[in-house]
Design a protein around this motif. Structure first.
Motif, short mmCIF file in Angstrom:
data_model
loop_
_atom_site.label_atom_id
_atom_site.label_comp_id
_atom_site.label_asym_id
_atom_site.label_seq_id
_atom_site.Cartn_x
_atom_site.Cartn_y
_atom_site.Cartn_z
N HIS A 75 0.84 -1.20 0.00
CA HIS A 75 0.00 0.00 0.00
C HIS A 75 0.87 1.25 0.00
O HIS A 75 1.65 1.47 0.94
N ASN A 76 0.76 2.07 -1.02
CA ASN A 76 1.43 3.37 -1.15
C ASN A 76 2.94 3.26 -1.27
O ASN A 76 3.53 3.60 -2.27
N VAL A 99 -2.49 2.25 -4.48
CA VAL A 99 -2.18 3.65 -4.19
C VAL A 99 -3.39 4.31 -3.53
O VAL A 99 -4.53 4.14 -3.96
N HIS A 100 -3.10 5.08 -2.46
CA HIS A 100 -4.14 5.72 -1.67
C HIS A 100 -4.05 7.24 -1.70
O HIS A 100 -4.89 7.91 -1.09
N SER A 101 -3.06 7.79 -2.36
CA SER A 101 -2.77 9.23 -2.27
C SER A 101 -2.66 9.85 -3.65
O SER A 101 -2.37 9.15 -4.63
N PRO A 102 -2.87 11.15 -3.74
CA PRO A 102 -2.74 11.83 -5.03
C PRO A 102 -1.28 11.99 -5.44
O PRO A 102 -0.38 11.87 -4.61
N VAL A 125 -6.21 1.33 -7.30
CA VAL A 125 -6.28 2.73 -6.86
C VAL A 125 -7.59 2.95 -6.10
O VAL A 125 -8.62 2.36 -6.43
N VAL A 126 -7.53 3.75 -5.04
CA VAL A 126 -8.75 4.11 -4.31
C VAL A 126 -9.73 4.77 -5.27
O VAL A 126 -9.37 5.65 -6.05
N HIS A 133 -5.89 10.16 -11.71
CA HIS A 133 -4.42 10.23 -11.68
C HIS A 133 -3.79 8.93 -12.15
O HIS A 133 -2.66 8.93 -12.66
N TYR A 134 -4.48 7.82 -11.93
CA TYR A 134 -3.94 6.48 -12.25
C TYR A 134 -4.96 5.76 -13.12
O TYR A 134 -5.65 4.84 -12.68
#
Length: 319
Positions: A75-76, A99-102, A125-126, A133-134
């Protein structure tokens, strides 16, 4: 199927929630590891059943778990030390990146997964604002780990509004939670004895959810054009959920939940919140009706089991 989740920080509990939920499946054994817990007053509040790598025994458990894992779910980001430990076990598992973040905001300022030296089997991706973004990642919703409300709070007494931003930093694109205009509006509303603004201190997620069920309205944030975990928990608690979630963020949620209805968010922004929030508060019967709509939508479309099943399908290569 043996799953190992690993993250550098608790990531607001998301890896632990996913691990706990898929562990309810008979054919799944899942264990989550966190390199370092949050410091200070947040310590221990977001780890769920995860193992914190804070002693030799926990690192030894990670080694053992990696050797028998079918899936290693990163994660991340992970530290170089942790990555080397994992790869030195010569795991035969498949690697999944989540991925959890921008991008270009803390904690991820670049595409970290490209630097890890791993050929990932799947990339997740969340499913909030993040898929824009992804675009080549598989979107997955976050999980609300608490039992949804069985009845919504009435509006016979004071209308209770909960606003509990996870931080007060500003200047980002997607991570901002607060705004001067919303703050001014809430201070004006608080002067009216018909309303009560609830701004709790840092309490555990489970305690915050129980508090949310005693409220009528949850305010997420009205700045970025997205929604966050708070909005999902607001629906589960039977609250009117206020945010500024745009068309794309909403359509990701509606598609992933297989909803035939529009998500019942109430959209406000910094330009209109001083007008729209008082207008909403003047209609208590409508607030109560919208609360019931929120609870109904959550129970019909957003069960944790649905997200867990989607994650298992990703692991099995069905998505």
């Amino acid at each position: 199927m043996n799953i190992v989740h690993i993250s550098k920080t608790p990531l607001a509990g998301s890896p632990g929630r996913l691990s706990d939920e898929i562990n309810k499946q008979n054919e799944i054994s899942s264990l989550a590891f966190i390199e370092k817990d949050y410091p200070g007053e947040l310590s221990g509040k977001f780890i769920y059943n995860s193992v914190v790598l804070d002693c030799l025994s926990s690192w030894d458990l990670l080694k053992y778990s990696v050797k028998s894992a079918d899936i290693i779910h990163i994660h991340n980001d992970v530290s170089t030390e942790c990555l080397h430990l994992i790869l030195n076990q010569n795991p035969t598992s498949k690697f999944v990146y989540h991925v959890h973040s921008p991008l270009r905001e803390g904690p991820l300022f670049f595409e970290v997964y490209k630097t890890l030296g791993i050929d990932f089997y799947k990339k997740i991706v969340v499913g909030q604002y993040h898929p824009r973004h992804y675009s080549d990642f598989i979107p997955l919703l976050n999980i609300v780990p608490f039992k949804a409300t069985s009845s919504v709070k009435n509006v016979d007494d004071k209308i209770r509004i909960l606003f509990s931003p996870s931080h007060t930093r500003t200047g980002g694109r997607w991570n901002d939670k607060v705004s001067a205009e919303l703050d001014r509006t809430l201070k004006l509303i608080a002067k009216d004895k018909r309303f009560e603004i609830i701004t709790p201190s840092k309490i555990s997620p489970s305690a915050l959810f129980e508090l949310r069920k005693t409220c009528n309205i949850t305010i997420d944030e009205i700045t970025t054009g997205s929604y966050h975990q708070i909005s999902l928990e607001g629906l589960a608690a039977g609250n009117v959920v206020i945010n500024n979630s745009d068309f794309f963020s909403n359509i990701f949620l509606e598609t992933l939940s297989s909803s035939s209805e529009h998500v019942p968010f109430v959209r406000m922004n910094n330009k209109n919140v001083s007008r729209k929030l008082p207008e909403l508060l003047s209609r208590p019967e409508e607030i109560y009706s919208m609360q019931k709509q929120s609870a109904k939508f959550y129970k019909k479309y957003l069960s944790p089991q649905k997200t867990a099943n989607r994650l298992i399908d990703i692991y099995k290569g069905k998505l």
